[in-house]
Design an enzyme around this catalytic site. Structure first.
Site, short mmCIF file in Angstrom:
data_model
loop_
_atom_site.label_atom_id
_atom_site.label_comp_id
_atom_site.label_asym_id
_atom_site.label_seq_id
_atom_site.Cartn_x
_atom_site.Cartn_y
_atom_site.Cartn_z
N ARG A 158 8.10 0.43 6.01
CA ARG A 158 6.74 0.89 5.68
C ARG A 158 5.93 1.16 6.95
O ARG A 158 5.03 2.00 6.96
CB ARG A 158 6.02 -0.09 4.75
N GLU B 161 -3.68 -3.16 -1.89
CA GLU B 161 -3.48 -3.25 -0.45
C GLU B 161 -4.31 -2.28 0.41
O GLU B 161 -4.76 -2.66 1.49
CB GLU B 161 -1.99 -3.03 -0.12
N1 MTE Z 1 -5.97 -10.10 -4.65
C1 MTE Z 1 -6.07 -11.42 -4.87
N2 MTE Z 1 -7.22 -11.91 -5.33
N3 MTE Z 1 -5.03 -12.27 -4.60
C2 MTE Z 1 -3.85 -11.81 -4.08
O1 MTE Z 1 -2.92 -12.58 -3.85
N4 MTE Z 1 -2.57 -9.85 -3.30
C3 MTE Z 1 -2.66 -8.50 -2.75
C4 MTE Z 1 -3.50 -7.60 -3.66
N5 MTE Z 1 -4.74 -8.24 -3.99
C5 MTE Z 1 -3.72 -10.40 -3.83
C6 MTE Z 1 -4.82 -9.58 -4.16
C7 MTE Z 1 -1.36 -7.88 -2.57
S1 MTE Z 1 -0.49 -8.24 -1.17
C8 MTE Z 1 -0.84 -7.01 -3.47
S2 MTE Z 1 0.64 -6.25 -3.22
C9 MTE Z 1 -1.54 -6.70 -4.71
O2 MTE Z 1 -2.77 -7.39 -4.85
C10 MTE Z 1 -0.63 -7.06 -5.88
O3 MTE Z 1 -1.20 -6.80 -7.09
P1 MTE Z 1 -1.22 -5.33 -7.76
O4 MTE Z 1 0.14 -4.76 -7.55
O5 MTE Z 1 -1.54 -5.62 -9.15
O6 MTE Z 1 -2.26 -4.57 -7.02
N1 LUZ Z 2 7.47 -4.99 -1.15
C1 LUZ Z 2 8.63 -4.32 -1.18
C2 LUZ Z 2 6.33 -4.40 -0.82
O1 LUZ Z 2 9.67 -4.90 -1.46
N2 LUZ Z 2 8.63 -3.00 -0.92
C3 LUZ Z 2 7.51 -2.32 -0.59
O2 LUZ Z 2 7.56 -1.12 -0.36
C4 LUZ Z 2 6.31 -3.04 -0.52
N3 LUZ Z 2 5.18 -2.44 -0.17
C5 LUZ Z 2 4.06 -3.14 -0.10
C6 LUZ Z 2 4.09 -4.49 -0.38
N4 LUZ Z 2 5.21 -5.10 -0.75
MO1 MOS Z 3 1.81 -7.39 -1.51
S1 MOS Z 3 2.24 -7.54 0.49
O1 MOS Z 3 2.94 -6.19 -1.83
O2 MOS Z 3 2.55 -8.77 -2.08
#
Ligand code: MTE
Ligand code: LUZ
Ligand code: MOS
Length: 764
Positions: free
Chosen positions: A304, A706
């Site tokens: 990524r 993210e």
């Molecule tokens: N928001 C909260 N409150 N707590 C979390 O752990 N994780 C983040 C983001 N927002 C997170 C968060 C990360 S790393 C990701 S990948 C996404 O939420 C995952 O949830 P989604 O795929 O539903 O967006």
């Molecule tokens: N996890 C993963 C991830 O396995 N592949 C991805 O592309 C990715 N991208 C964002 C966060 N977690």
């Molecule tokens: Mo988020 S880094 O894809 O858990």
């Protein structure tokens, strides 16, 4: 709609791992972990620890019935160390005792002897010694080698960014107990229930159907529980299997900080070439990813970084290479942004460097190079639905950058010891797991006889509001009240073979699967209603819990319809499966179409630096974000605010320090500073970009988890801008985080400034 958990969260009723009432006879687990980063174990003596009253058993690698292996991408990580130690904190043995307190006392009684080996903590050093996790990868478009001579300006330099501790409020943990027929049930604080299930089966030497993993919710994951929650679940399952007792492990904060991996620190080289119109016509970068002692998710994170190496810009000639460097740190792992922020920081550094040399604001270069529809990313995907330009233009005009700049300039003229700085940060983030096979999900829906609905998906609620969005999806398809719908826990026996909740794609993937399941039930209900109302199916719809014929409400209400369907022996349960269409990637050619779509946005950051103390405050972050058509603005705004502040923390204050021997020094909240309420920008203004959204986003509401983290990168450059305003001799450095110490050094490097301050002080 409000978050379905809001009331329970604020009243303390929400259930996290440590709130699960334990069964009678539950024992407590505690790791004995390596007190050195690289060594060969010559002798371990557990006898005193074992003799302590209340210690039930000490489990080592020799007790593992299956494979001693937890590596997800590569099989390179033992659950418990055998002869070699590869990082400080590496799990060696699992102490099982009647209480956590006893286990802790026992841990202090373990005696270890070892032969120390040389320790590498720096990724450049690792590359020098050919210590790589796997071979390097390169993304290329055009031909930078032949372009340098055509460039009006070429700049080269280095840009480093440090790691980041996830600091989920709920630490890692698991609770496991044996059930019938050699099975184990694990409650886990994991983003990846299937990863826990699969790895537990492998380590215990049983089939996956003997392992049930259940997740209620996490008190935060942020990527730290995408892969690294697995070990704790497996450890508890292993002890439960061996002792046939319930086993609980709720990890102490300092143990969690020491043992688990973090965001990958990167050390990188860049070379950027511009023509006289400020078009970036060539860009090269070499990334050295500090992977730690095992692969974990590093290959995917590194990928990524390459995908996002050019951020929101079109560059016709690009060559970017990344090395995953094996060091003696705990294996680093997923963290919100997943390598993307590290890649973006480098090109933003290159642009800041160029702008400084040319004596122009960085935003002149940024604005001249934003992506447009039809451009090609270095990985071959063609840009469409592009909002790089529209979020930029909207931000620049809505917030009136000229006025902001004028205010900053006036302030700086009128203040000697306070200086303001400004930066603009555009973001472009691809949505989908970059590993195409992971982009699918399933959901299971039951409509009960009373018309209430139970929903299970493969998605994990970790604070991001997933469950609320899932309730909204089901309520929308059935057109019933949201209070009729309940989100069940995430459980591997109800929804199997799930990808982790990650990549910001959880709501898209699971939501689309849920839509499919609900639509299938709805189709059957409409058939039943048509028969009941004696009309064509096309005439039937359900609106606000009423069956309508040709749009006119009838007496047939939702509850009655469900009872009728049930008595007609129609199935009221259904599962849905969704796989993202049209995505592919060829790892041989390093080309393809890996992302369903991209999320865009632009943030304008202003800061004030206290030039006597090196302290700073973020005055404001004003941004325009591409939510698509947000299905829940309260949740999505929360994600933007949280992501932004987490990004600011990474860029400015969170400083992970390992000493030369590989020992974590920033191992508690007294030595590791995370953003608190005082670090939050004085003003955060979020303007949603007006768009129609994207068809591959759930209900056209784009993934939001993210991307906002990367707005935080602007803070680094805004601080740099202020430092430069105070000290013209400051030489730009790209070495995040920009801590107050580094700011202070920057403010006073070069003798003239120091002399000036002294003279002024004497005068005063
Ligand atoms: N928001 C909260 N409150 N707590 C979390 O752990 N994780 C983040 C983001 N927002 C997170 C968060 C990360 S790393 C990701 S990948 C996404 O939420 C995952 O949830 P989604 O795929 O539903 O967006
Ligand atoms: N996890 C993963 C991830 O396995 N592949 C991805 O592309 C990715 N991208 C964002 C966060 N977690
Ligand atoms: Mo988020 S880094 O894809 O858990």
């Amino acid at each position: 709609m409000k978050n379905v958990d809001a009331k329970n969260h604020v009243s303390g009723k929400s259930i996290y791992l440590d709130d699960i009432p334990v069964r009678q006879g539950t024992l407590h687990a505690l790791l004995y972990d390596a007190p050195v980063a690289h060594a060969i174990i010559t002798h371990i003596d557990y006898s005193e620890a074992e003799a302590l009253e209340g210690v039930v058993r000490i489990i080592t690698h020799q007790d593992i019935p299956g494979e001693n292996q937890i590596g997800g991408i590569f099989p390179d990580e033992p659950l418990l160390a055998e002869n070699d130690i590869h990082f400080w904190g590496m799990p060696i043995a699992l102490i099982i005792a009647e209480s956590e307190y006893i286990a802790r006392q026992a841990r202090a009684l373990v005696k270890i002897e070892y032969k120390e080996l040389p320790v590498i903590t720096d990724p450049r050093e690792a590359r020098k010694q050919d210590s790589l996790i796997f071979p390097p990868r390169t993304f290329k478009i055009g031909n930078p080698e032949n372009t340098w001579e055509n460039c009006e300006y070429v700049f080269e330099g280095e840009a480093d960014s440090n790691g980041q501790e996830h600091l989920y409020i709920e630490t890692q943990g698991a609770y496991a107990y044996p059930t019938e027929h050699g099975s184990i049930r694990i409650s886990s604080s994991t983003q990846g229930p299937t990863a826990v299930q699969k790895t537990a089966a492998r380590v215990l030497g049983v089939d996956m159907n003997r392992i049930e993993v259940d997740v209620t919710r996490l008190g935060g994951g942020f990527g730290g529980k995408e892969d690294q929650a697995t070990a704790w679940g497996v450890l508890c399952a292993l002890a439960a299997q061996i002792l046939q007792k319930p086993i609980k492990y709720s990890v102490h904060r300092m143990d969690d900080m020491r043992i688990t991996g973090k965001r990958h620190p990167y050390r990188s080289d860049y070379k950027i070439g511009l023509d006289k119109n400020l078009k970036i016509i060539a860009y090269e970068a070499t990334f050295h990813q500090n992977a730690g002692a095992a692969a974990d998710l590093s290959p995917a994170v590194m990928e990524r970084t390459l995908f996002h190496a050019t951020n929101a810009y079109f560059v016709p000639n690009v060559q970017v290479t990344a090395y995953s460097c094996k060091t003696h740190l705990p294996p680093n792992t997923a963290f919100r942004g997943f390598g993307g922020p590290q890649g973006m920081f480098v090109i933003e550094s290159a642009i800041a460097h160029a702008a400084n040399e040319l004596g122009i604001p960085a935003r002149d270069i940024q604005a001249a190079n934003l992506l447009k529809d039809g451009d090609e990313f270095p990985y071959g995907q063609i840009v469409d639905y592009c909002n790089a330009g529209s979020t930029w233009t909207d931000a620049i005009s809505t917030y009136n950058i000229k006025t902001i700049q004028k205010e900053v300039d006036n302030f700086n003229i009128n203040n000697n010891h306070l200086k303001k700085g400004i930066a603009v940060m555009p973001v472009c983030f691809g949505i989908s797991f970059t590993n195409t096979p992971m982009n699918h999900a399933r959901a299971l829906v039951h409509v009960y006889q009373d018309g209430s609905v139970g929903v299970s998906t493969g998605g994990v609620e970790m604070g991001q509001g997933l469950n609320t969005k899932m309730v909204q999806v089901a309520a929308h398809i059935f057109n019933i009240h949201t209070n009729r719908i309940k989100l069940e826990t995430t459980n591997t026996t109800r929804v199997a073979n799930t990808s982790p909740s990650a990549a910001s794609a959880t709501a898209d993937l699971n939501g689309k699967a849920l839509e499919i399941a609900c639509e299938k039930i709805l189709e059957r209900l409409i058939y039943v209603a048509a028969k009941q109302m004696n009309c064509a199916e096309e005439a039937i719809s359900i609106r606000e819990e009423k069956v309508c014929v040709n749009g006119q409400p009838t007496e047939l209400a939702w509850e009655k319809l469900i009872q009728t369907a049930f008595l007609s022996r129609v199935s009221l349960s259904e599962k849905g499966h969704y796989a993202t269409p049209n995505i592919h990637f060829d790892k041989q050619k390093e080309k393809g179409h890996p992302f369903a779509y991209h999320v865009y946005g632009t943030a304008i950051t202003t800061v004030t630096v206290d030039c006597l103390r090196g302290l700073y405050e973020v005055d404001s972050v004003k941004l325009v974000h591409d939510f698509g058509k947000s299905m829940n603005t309260a949740i999505d705004d929360g994600q933007v605010e949280g992501g932004l502040v987490q990004g600011i923390g990474w860029m400015t204050m969170e400083e992970i320090i390992y000493n030369k021997k590989g020992r974590l020094l920033s191992n508690a909240l007294s030595t590791y500073k995370i953003p608190d309420i005082y670090s939050v920008p004085g003003e955060i203004t979020i303007k949603p970009l007006a768009t129609e959204g994207h068809p591959l986003a759930i209900r056209k509401s784009k993934a939001v988890g993210e991307p906002p983290l990367m707005y935080g990168i602007g803070t680094y450059f805004a601080i740099q801008n202020a430092v430069k305003a105070f000290n013209p001799n400051y030489i730009l450095k790209f070495d995040a985080p920009f801590t107050p110490e580094k700011v202070l050094m920057g403010l006073y490097e070069g003798r003239e400034v120091l002399a000036k301050v002294k003279a002024e002080e004497e005068k005063a």
